[in-house]
Scaffold this motif. Sequence first.
Motif, PDB file in Angstrom:
ATOM      1  N   ILE A 192     -24.647  34.871 -13.305  1.00 61.90           N
ATOM      2  CA  ILE A 192     -25.497  35.034 -12.365  1.00 61.90           C
ATOM      3  C   ILE A 192     -25.243  36.243 -11.925  1.00 61.90           C
ATOM      4  CG2 ILE A 192     -27.698  35.260 -11.997  1.00 61.90           C
ATOM      5  CD1 ILE A 192     -27.995  32.423 -13.516  1.00 61.90           C
ATOM      6  N   LEU A 193     -24.623  36.407 -10.998  1.00 63.02           N
ATOM      7  CA  LEU A 193     -23.989  37.077  -9.722  1.00 63.02           C
ATOM      8  C   LEU A 193     -22.905  38.443 -10.222  1.00 63.02           C
ATOM      9  CD1 LEU A 193     -23.157  37.615  -7.170  1.00 63.02           C
ATOM     10  CD2 LEU A 193     -21.263  36.621  -7.371  1.00 63.02           C
ATOM     11  N   LEU A 194     -22.709  38.377 -12.020  1.00 65.01           N
ATOM     12  CA  LEU A 194     -21.917  40.030 -12.685  1.00 65.01           C
ATOM     13  C   LEU A 194     -23.136  40.518 -13.393  1.00 65.01           C
ATOM     14  CD1 LEU A 194     -19.259  38.441 -14.741  1.00 65.01           C
ATOM     15  CD2 LEU A 194     -19.023  40.651 -11.905  1.00 65.01           C
ATOM     16  N   LEU A 195     -24.619  40.394 -13.306  1.00 66.78           N
ATOM     17  CA  LEU A 195     -25.876  41.175 -14.129  1.00 66.78           C
ATOM     18  C   LEU A 195     -26.495  41.228 -12.407  1.00 66.78           C
ATOM     19  CD1 LEU A 195     -27.280  41.808 -16.227  1.00 66.78           C
ATOM     20  CD2 LEU A 195     -29.262  39.606 -15.496  1.00 66.78           C
ATOM     21  N   ALA A 196     -26.310  40.310 -11.671  1.00 64.29           N
ATOM     22  CA  ALA A 196     -27.010  41.315 -10.069  1.00 64.29           C
ATOM     23  C   ALA A 196     -26.310  42.284 -10.006  1.00 64.29           C
ATOM     24  CB  ALA A 196     -26.886  40.265  -9.100  1.00 64.29           C
ATOM     25  N   LEU A 197     -25.068  42.192  -9.370  1.00 65.89           N
ATOM     26  CA  LEU A 197     -24.405  43.348  -9.565  1.00 65.89           C
ATOM     27  C   LEU A 197     -24.607  44.276 -10.864  1.00 65.89           C
ATOM     28  CD1 LEU A 197     -20.779  41.771  -8.806  1.00 65.89           C
ATOM     29  CD2 LEU A 197     -22.646  42.248  -7.038  1.00 65.89           C
ATOM     30  N   LEU A 198     -24.670  44.529 -11.938  1.00 63.00           N
ATOM     31  CA  LEU A 198     -24.838  45.505 -12.781  1.00 63.00           C
ATOM     32  C   LEU A 198     -25.851  46.088 -12.302  1.00 63.00           C
ATOM     33  CD1 LEU A 198     -23.359  47.014 -14.811  1.00 63.00           C
ATOM     34  CD2 LEU A 198     -24.505  45.166 -16.842  1.00 63.00           C
ATOM     35  N   THR A 199     -26.768  45.147 -12.244  1.00 63.12           N
ATOM     36  CA  THR A 199     -28.083  45.758 -11.638  1.00 63.12           C
ATOM     37  C   THR A 199     -28.438  46.881 -10.430  1.00 63.12           C
ATOM     38  OG1 THR A 199     -29.275  43.823 -12.326  1.00 63.12           O
ATOM     39  CG2 THR A 199     -30.537  45.237 -10.854  1.00 63.12           C
ATOM     40  N   ALA A 200     -27.372  46.722  -9.265  1.00 67.73           N
ATOM     41  CA  ALA A 200     -27.222  47.710  -7.851  1.00 67.73           C
ATOM     42  C   ALA A 200     -26.680  48.750  -8.577  1.00 67.73           C
ATOM     43  CB  ALA A 200     -26.751  46.559  -6.994  1.00 67.73           C
ATOM     44  N   GLY A 201     -25.448  48.330  -9.630  1.00 66.39           N
ATOM     45  CA  GLY A 201     -25.002  49.552 -10.169  1.00 66.39           C
ATOM     46  C   GLY A 201     -25.837  50.772 -10.396  1.00 66.39           C
ATOM     47  N   LEU A 202     -26.631  50.083 -11.353  1.00 67.84           N
ATOM     48  CA  LEU A 202     -27.031  50.953 -12.582  1.00 67.84           C
ATOM     49  C   LEU A 202     -27.922  51.916 -10.987  1.00 67.84           C
ATOM     50  CD1 LEU A 202     -27.963  48.392 -15.357  1.00 67.84           C
ATOM     51  CD2 LEU A 202     -26.768  50.469 -14.905  1.00 67.84           C
ATOM     52  N   LEU A 203     -29.333  50.628 -10.699  1.00 64.80           N
ATOM     53  CA  LEU A 203     -29.532  51.879  -9.352  1.00 64.80           C
ATOM     54  C   LEU A 203     -29.083  52.531  -8.481  1.00 64.80           C
ATOM     55  CD1 LEU A 203     -32.418  48.326  -8.751  1.00 64.80           C
ATOM     56  CD2 LEU A 203     -32.414  50.169 -10.835  1.00 64.80           C
ATOM     57  N   LEU A 204     -27.764  52.798  -8.392  1.00 64.03           N
ATOM     58  CA  LEU A 204     -27.361  53.260  -7.048  1.00 64.03           C
ATOM     59  C   LEU A 204     -26.436  54.475  -7.817  1.00 64.03           C
ATOM     60  CD1 LEU A 204     -26.456  50.219  -4.454  1.00 64.03           C
ATOM     61  CD2 LEU A 204     -28.556  52.317  -4.585  1.00 64.03           C
ATOM     62  N   PHE A 205     -26.376  54.633  -9.078  1.00 66.08           N
ATOM     63  CA  PHE A 205     -25.593  55.094  -9.435  1.00 66.08           C
ATOM     64  C   PHE A 205     -25.857  56.562 -10.821  1.00 66.08           C
ATOM     65  CE2 PHE A 205     -22.343  53.173  -6.983  1.00 66.08           C
ATOM     66  CZ  PHE A 205     -21.860  53.543  -6.653  1.00 66.08           C
ATOM     67  N   PRO A 206     -25.979  56.335 -11.761  1.00 62.52           N
ATOM     68  CA  PRO A 206     -26.142  56.132 -13.352  1.00 62.52           C
ATOM     69  C   PRO A 206     -28.390  56.772 -13.676  1.00 62.52           C
ATOM     70  CG  PRO A 206     -26.071  53.835 -13.624  1.00 62.52           C
ATOM     71  CD  PRO A 206     -25.796  54.454 -12.657  1.00 62.52           C
ATOM     72  N   GLU A 207     -28.787  55.946 -13.090  1.00 63.18           N
ATOM     73  CA  GLU A 207     -30.341  56.336 -12.553  1.00 63.18           C
ATOM     74  C   GLU A 207     -30.247  57.638 -12.226  1.00 63.18           C
ATOM     75  OE1 GLU A 207     -34.479  54.027 -12.798  1.00 63.18           O
ATOM     76  OE2 GLU A 207     -33.003  53.484 -10.735  1.00 63.18           O
ATOM     77  N   GLU A 208     -30.130  58.159 -10.754  1.00 61.07           N
ATOM     78  CA  GLU A 208     -29.937  59.183  -9.576  1.00 61.07           C
ATOM     79  C   GLU A 208     -29.732  59.763 -10.750  1.00 61.07           C
ATOM     80  OE1 GLU A 208     -28.461  58.120  -5.937  1.00 61.07           O
ATOM     81  OE2 GLU A 208     -29.921  57.258  -5.548  1.00 61.07           O
ATOM     82  N   ARG A 209     -28.325  59.319 -11.329  1.00 60.84           N
ATOM     83  CA  ARG A 209     -28.187  61.159 -12.381  1.00 60.84           C
ATOM     84  C   ARG A 209     -28.958  61.904 -13.060  1.00 60.84           C
ATOM     85  NH1 ARG A 209     -21.973  62.523 -12.787  1.00 60.84           N
ATOM     86  NH2 ARG A 209     -21.651  60.796 -11.587  1.00 60.84           N
ATOM     87  N   THR A 210     -28.722  60.650 -14.237  1.00 62.98           N
ATOM     88  CA  THR A 210     -29.691  61.180 -14.908  1.00 62.98           C
ATOM     89  C   THR A 210     -31.342  61.530 -14.245  1.00 62.98           C
ATOM     90  OG1 THR A 210     -28.930  58.963 -16.054  1.00 62.98           O
ATOM     91  CG2 THR A 210     -31.413  60.197 -17.380  1.00 62.98           C
ATOM     92  N   SER A 211     -31.622  61.268 -13.460  1.00 64.51           N
ATOM     93  CA  SER A 211     -33.356  61.473 -12.647  1.00 64.51           C
ATOM     94  C   SER A 211     -33.118  62.650 -12.500  1.00 64.51           C
ATOM     95  CB  SER A 211     -33.609  60.947 -12.013  1.00 64.51           C
ATOM     96  OG  SER A 211     -32.785  60.444 -10.530  1.00 64.51           O
ATOM     97  N   GLY A 212     -31.420  63.315 -11.616  1.00 63.54           N
ATOM     98  CA  GLY A 212     -31.259  64.793 -10.891  1.00 63.54           C
ATOM     99  C   GLY A 212     -31.696  64.475  -9.840  1.00 63.54           C
ATOM    100  N   THR A 213     -31.790  63.328  -9.186  1.00 67.01           N
ATOM    101  CA  THR A 213     -32.027  63.142  -7.836  1.00 67.01           C
ATOM    102  C   THR A 213     -30.604  63.684  -7.066  1.00 67.01           C
ATOM    103  OG1 THR A 213     -31.985  61.237  -7.808  1.00 67.01           O
ATOM    104  CG2 THR A 213     -34.146  61.580  -8.158  1.00 67.01           C
TER     105      THR A 213
END
Length: 678
Positions: free
Chosen positions: A167-188
């Motif tokens: 569960i901790l690994l999934l929480a860390l992956l959640t944080a990484g997805l929200l902070l890195f690739p999502e911003e890159r995809t949206s262009g922000t």
Amino acid sequence: MRYEWKKLLQRRPIRLVLIGLFLLNATLFYARCTVRSGGFSPADAAKKYDRADLAAEAAQLEACLQAGGCPEDSGLVTGDAAAELALDRALLAEKEAVAQYPDYLRSLLAEIKARLQAGFSGKPGDWEYRAQKAVLARYQRLLPLRPSPSFGEGIAVFSGWFGSDMILLLALLTAGLLLFPEERTSGTLLLLRSTRYGRGRLFLQKLTTMLSFGFCALILLYGTDAAISAVVLGFGSLARPIQTVPGFLSCPAPLTVIGYICMAGLEKLLWLTVTVCAAAFLCAWARRPMHAVLFAAGASLLSIFLGSARLPWLQCLSLSTQSDPSRRWSACRMLNLFGLPISEQTAFLLCCGLLLPCFLFGGWFAFCRRDTVTPSRGPLSGLPIGRHTCLGRHEARKLLLGSGGAVLLLLLLAAEYGLCMQLPHQVTDYERYLRGYSAELSSGSDEENRAFLDAEAARFAKLQEEIDFYEARCSDFSELQALTAKQRRELKAQPAFEQADTQYRSLRPGELYVHPTAYQRLFGPQGIQNDLWSTALLGLVLSLALSPCFAREQETGVLTLQKTAGALGRATRSKRHLAAGLALSAAIAAYLPQMAIIGGTYGLARLYAPAGGLPVFSAVPGLRIWQVFVVAWLARFALSAAEALMILALSKRLRSTVVTMLISMALFVLLPILLLLF
């Protein structure tokens, strides 16, 4: 950094997912403490450990069971006399092992000294000799230790629970997805920090946010586990030696329970730091959220592979192995560092010191040097396949090429084939004997089969009598082995005969004898575990492929064009039909390789026979074997289709690819893996 924290917690679905994961961890850990496995639970052991009349109670239960009756006393903790006797014996064995710890330690030291004196550990200059000397020195420090028996299941269950790590690994992956690739995809990302120096500071802010988030999640998860374990089971005296805890009898360090908890906590924090840097590295390299999840899945498989390797240094480099402090402290293992023997704890520190800067600088380089936006055109985006003239082909292209559905199906098939090939499928001597008996019992009449079984039982009894005769009259071991070689060779078939005899004599009227190996491997306990792994991989593929179906159109504005053109209904129906086809194809890719390999190795005999003739199908006596397969496959197809429809509904409702992907993975990937712990 406050703004980075807002990205993690400002969305209500993300907050609900995190809260749900923490509640799921607490529920599963409480079940781990209270659910009875093998007849009794750790909570049952906690209630009976301190009873003074435990040995007398075990003797009374054994006498009652041998007499064919059960005690009328309703005060049994487990509610069953056989399970109660097993619990009493297990507790008595634990107490005796701790009480005899000085004798165990002296015998261990004597064995090491004898090995050194006999030269089994090499010469004094060899690494193995020096490693044994180091082990001897570590255990000699424990000679003054005199531990007294004390209940330690609370610490054992708490340290052996790995659901919190997942569960901790999934929480860390959640944080990484929200902070890195999502911003890159949206262009922000380009708007936040445009210069390389600014991007470096931004990376440090994101990494610090992930670290603080991981520390909070770790404290919350393991704090909840510790509280439940202390209330339900109890920790006992924290000042007693750790050797009193089950599984830590061979611990080479003079640690108390509280000392072990502190050391394990520090090692867990160091592992968390390395894991956060690894997650930041993978997410910084990924151009899209799906790529980050695939990188994380590949890294997890690599970590599991390294953890099962034979080389000790490869095991130490595995993050899955590093997350288990109890493994390092439960025994004394030495590793070879350029001829110098070092303990596994020291090797853990060295590996963390090696991996940490690699992941840290790798993530910083990827974040600062790569493009801050994701290209909108892929290598296959220009193929003229009628994507503007045929809605169905356009949606199929987006699902199979744009979302990577075709590649994911191939990866799923390859992963399932690799998983099946790792399982033992060799035809052993036992299996060959069982095949011979199955062929004999499948061809004759009932009278002939029973006569054959009686004759075989008499033959094995005569062979055993001959062995006993020679053992009573021959004192030389080598001569005895030569005289009884033929009998012992023929007696190797007895276990297979006993299984075939038990299965045949338990047949009910109308049932046929069927060779059981393939069906046992497909539908037995090992088959259920393999199906859970396949279900987790199936959920991962569907989560990655179907999460963008509706969310991407909302994120890119295509939804407005569909509404304006009046094609929203047709597009929705096309997506659902294609998702159903993908789900069925993924189910076939997930479950068929195991059936094909096991069926090809052991054979699926007499599919027309009643299923009740097999022990594994004793609960479904009204069906035939082929009907059981049909029901199983229909259930798998229904499960896959239901997962696909739920992911589509989440994608349409949440309108976010990352959020849909995270919720889907929590439901359809993490949950089957957690069920494997039971």
